[in-house]
Design an enzyme around this catalytic site. Structure first.
Site, PDB file in Angstrom:
ATOM      1  N   ARG A 104       0.821  -1.206   0.000  1.00  0.00           N
ATOM      2  CA  ARG A 104       0.000   0.000   0.000  1.00  0.00           C
ATOM      3  C   ARG A 104       0.858   1.260   0.000  1.00  0.00           C
ATOM      4  O   ARG A 104       0.681   2.152  -0.822  1.00  0.00           O
ATOM      5  CB  ARG A 104      -0.887  -0.009   1.221  1.00  0.00           C
ATOM      6  CG  ARG A 104      -1.926   1.092   1.260  1.00  0.00           C
ATOM      7  CD  ARG A 104      -2.651   1.040   2.586  1.00  0.00           C
ATOM      8  NE  ARG A 104      -2.752  -0.342   3.003  1.00  0.00           N
ATOM      9  CZ  ARG A 104      -3.577  -1.212   2.454  1.00  0.00           C
ATOM     10  NH1 ARG A 104      -4.401  -0.821   1.508  1.00  0.00           N
ATOM     11  NH2 ARG A 104      -3.585  -2.459   2.861  1.00  0.00           N
ATOM     12  N   THR A 105       1.790   1.329   0.937  1.00  0.00           N
ATOM     13  CA  THR A 105       2.609   2.534   1.059  1.00  0.00           C
ATOM     14  C   THR A 105       3.517   2.700  -0.159  1.00  0.00           C
ATOM     15  O   THR A 105       3.642   3.803  -0.698  1.00  0.00           O
ATOM     16  CB  THR A 105       3.452   2.464   2.357  1.00  0.00           C
ATOM     17  OG1 THR A 105       2.565   2.284   3.458  1.00  0.00           O
ATOM     18  CG2 THR A 105       4.246   3.732   2.555  1.00  0.00           C
ATOM     19  N   LYS A 152      24.338  -8.731   0.694  1.00  0.00           N
ATOM     20  CA  LYS A 152      25.775  -8.970   0.536  1.00  0.00           C
ATOM     21  C   LYS A 152      26.574  -8.330   1.657  1.00  0.00           C
ATOM     22  O   LYS A 152      27.792  -8.238   1.567  1.00  0.00           O
ATOM     23  CB  LYS A 152      26.240  -8.438  -0.820  1.00  0.00           C
ATOM     24  CG  LYS A 152      25.660  -9.190  -2.011  1.00  0.00           C
ATOM     25  CD  LYS A 152      26.162  -8.623  -3.331  1.00  0.00           C
ATOM     26  CE  LYS A 152      25.421  -9.236  -4.510  1.00  0.00           C
ATOM     27  NZ  LYS A 152      25.621  -8.449  -5.746  1.00  0.00           N
ATOM     28  N   ARG A 187      11.455   2.422   3.473  1.00  0.00           N
ATOM     29  CA  ARG A 187      10.941   1.672   4.621  1.00  0.00           C
ATOM     30  C   ARG A 187      12.013   0.669   5.031  1.00  0.00           C
ATOM     31  O   ARG A 187      12.639   0.029   4.184  1.00  0.00           O
ATOM     32  CB  ARG A 187       9.662   0.932   4.267  1.00  0.00           C
ATOM     33  CG  ARG A 187       9.268  -0.070   5.369  1.00  0.00           C
ATOM     34  CD  ARG A 187       7.854  -0.514   5.307  1.00  0.00           C
ATOM     35  NE  ARG A 187       6.956   0.588   5.584  1.00  0.00           N
ATOM     36  CZ  ARG A 187       5.675   0.432   5.900  1.00  0.00           C
ATOM     37  NH1 ARG A 187       5.160  -0.783   5.981  1.00  0.00           N
ATOM     38  NH2 ARG A 187       4.903   1.476   6.126  1.00  0.00           N
ATOM     39  N   HIS A 193       5.968   6.647  11.082  1.00  0.00           N
ATOM     40  CA  HIS A 193       5.434   6.439   9.736  1.00  0.00           C
ATOM     41  C   HIS A 193       4.725   7.745   9.352  1.00  0.00           C
ATOM     42  O   HIS A 193       3.509   7.806   9.241  1.00  0.00           O
ATOM     43  CB  HIS A 193       4.454   5.260   9.756  1.00  0.00           C
ATOM     44  CG  HIS A 193       3.950   4.845   8.419  1.00  0.00           C
ATOM     45  ND1 HIS A 193       4.467   5.313   7.235  1.00  0.00           N
ATOM     46  CD2 HIS A 193       2.941   3.993   8.068  1.00  0.00           C
ATOM     47  CE1 HIS A 193       3.810   4.772   6.229  1.00  0.00           C
ATOM     48  NE2 HIS A 193       2.882   3.981   6.698  1.00  0.00           N
TER      49      HIS A 193
END
Lengths: 304, 304, 304
Positions: free
Chosen positions: C51-52, C80, C101, C130
């Protein structure tokens, strides 16, 4: 507003309009390269399918549009327990049109019931339907044969689980005097439900490709998966009957065309690729043009 | 039509053209921001590589083009048993140019043999080649040094498996009077096959960075992976010899430059990042400009 | 240059500017459809969030910009062993602005300390902040209520771990005479640290939604996860207290609005969706417009 959930959602006349739009796009692609400026396609693949996904995304980008989406359910919110209906209601706030593939039958239909203002294109719902593959098949046939009636088409391989075969058979059965030859081992025969709408005199069934290949205008090949068979002995005994090679092709008409929804594994020998009758790679190009025409058509229907 | 499969596919003169195109792009990026309008890059990463993939995609988008692709074999059709040749034949119907990374050596070469009208750029094929990294390296050297001849370059770390080192060494060996110093533990020495084309008087080997750092115009660092060593005792004993820190840098020339293909783990101490000689982050920017120039060049060659 | 790492990074006045920019975008989207031509958003999702991520990518594409990135740490170089700081330094060479995120608290803040010329938007850092969800919440409240002061807001469900609730409470507490009602089971109460900045007379706590729903101008629902409870008996006993259905809604004001950060599981019964007070799907649309305004604002601040 219109959706494309299964092949028969479009009438023969609506397909004709799509086909002539495809002709226009192929003739003058630059005239369509800004059709979707400022438009967004949501490309929602709840299960992976590179070929189909990239075909849709190419179609949208060649129209000047942009794409958002995901290629794998693992990165979608459905992993957090969200219902498909909720996901679609959110996506509708972002995108202008949506192509979706989902492992569950009926998923695209459900999405089309939920949306208010975003056309849904079914890009495959489980073993059920895959109407833009049918669209690709029809465009390819029309391109090489110039017609849909008075044709004999052989479907070869896994006719039991091959959804693209079921869909194409239903679509072609709407035209006049189309003859179907179903070529498969006993285990993978065309299910009754798909045969019952075809007139008895218009189809026959066989387990030998070579016996009937000479009658065909179109040969539609599909993959025969080993795991469909009761025993691997049975698989070994039968598989060669359903593999197309240069030897079997000798018996075919000069203007027969060979289709395949791809991916192909070993059911068409690589030596066949260079034969002029092998048009399965061109088929993917026609599929992309078909998706361009479809996106245009559904966006126009929405604005009406 | 031209492809870039390995660094020596381009002559010195062709590289010079690329470099001067890079200069133009850096000087006037806006003049190139529509070069690829209506063009599509297929970005096919059969194994993940964020940096390289995003560099290609940025390059294409900064040219006004668009991108389709995948970042992971798991979402590609190869999981259904499709051959690479078939995948490429399909993609050719969608895209104008293709950058691909694949775990198997020779994959990009095979792709280039299959396509009819889509230039292939090798974005890494197993441990084999990675020519656009070499391109990034060369552009960075040219930017800071203004020349390729009469330079002494030290390669430090894992010279046995470091494909970017093998490629850059081959590319630089085409210029006059380039001296190579190979700095590695015994276990990770430069393979014979890469040394045999270099004149004996033009290279030497050592296991001590600090002993030779003062001679270098360029220091090319690479990662030393613990799992390459026979024993972890051996690793512990040796690893510090191949870590670049401020202390060792005191012995280097003021105008030496430090390159690294990235990602870096611990082989360059973070304290080095602020040193003016550390240009490994700028190197990624030059890599992106190099890819822009390469895409332009290959698309122009295709249209000729 | 400005970043958005946590909601209070913007003053009330700066939010007002964002809100009026949102009004302009909604009124005349076509005037903004080329604002980000030739600009690139890096969309770095080290953990998945459809969604975000899609909201950010839609926002950028609706502004004419382009997007690079990844939707999953598995395809990033962090596998890595690369540090976040190094990844960000590389990405800064590619993109103009970055939404990220990350599962670790403080990741976005760290990124903002490392960059020289790329604004960072925190799209979620672990259980911490957020801020663009808060932005979506605020825009939705402003749209339906026309003000932020003199409002009573109920937060219902998991107030202990719900980061969007913590952030919105802090943001609203800057306005005059905002009353908070915290509705949760004992196990999931609002933590002390978030209550201590709110005046005693401005909040109360309860474990019964139905008792207080009549007082609310805004009801902010959140998910109650079974695994947060000590025993499943306790969960079964309590869960219905925190599920919103048509029955409980009868006690609410006619102009109360219902918000939810989504995804929703079962804490809002589907029968509520058709109620006019349910604005949680519109909320996602406001979130997208908020992100458009934010991208514009941060890019303008960078160029000043």
């Amino acid at each position: 507003m219109k959706h494309l959930i299964e092949p028969l959602d479009f009438t023969i006349e609506e397909y004709e309009k799509l086909f002539s739009l495809v002709d226009d796009i192929i003739a003058k692609p630059e005239e369509f390269s800004h059709f979707c400026d400022n438009k967004l396609l949501a490309s929602l693949f709840f299960e992976p399918s590179t070929r189909t996904r990239l075909s849709f995304e190419t179609a949208m980008e060649r129209l000047g549009g942009k794409v958002i989406g995901f290629s794998d359910a693992g990165v979608s919110s459905s992993t957090k327990g969200e219902t498909l209906a909720d996901t679609i209601r959110v996506i509708e706030n972002y995108a202008d049109i949506c192509a979706m593939r989902h492992p569950k039958e009926g998923a695209a239909l459900l999405a089309s019931k939920v949306v208010k203002n975003m056309p849904i294109i079914n890009a495959g719902d489980g073993g059920h339907e895959h109407p833009t593959q049918t669209l690709a098949d029809l465009i390819t046939i029309r391109h090489y044969k110039g017609r849909f009636d008075n044709l004999t088409i052989g479907f070869c391989g896994d006719l039991k689980f091959g959804r693209t075969i079921h869909s194409l058979a239903r679509a072609l059965n709407r035209y006049k005097n189309v003859k179907f030859i179903f070529i498969s081992p006993e285990e993978l025969k065309m299910p009754e439900v798909f045969k019952q709408n075809i007139k008895k005199e218009n189809y026959k069934e066989t387990d030998s490709l070579v016996d009937v290949i000479g009658d065909l205008d179109i040969l539609y090949m599909s993959r025969v998966q080993k795991e469909r068979f009761v025993s691997s002995d049975e698989y070994e005994r039968l598989k060669d009957f359903f593999i197309l090679d240069r030897e079997k092709l000798k018996h075919a008409k000069d203007d027969m065309i060979i289709l395949h929804p791809l991916p192909r594994v070993n059911e068409i020998a690589p030596e066949v690729d260079s034969d002029e009758r092998a048009v399965y790679f061109q088929q993917t190009k026609f599929g992309m043009f078909g998706r361009m025409a479809l996106i245009i058509t559904l966006l126009e229907a929405k604005n009406d």
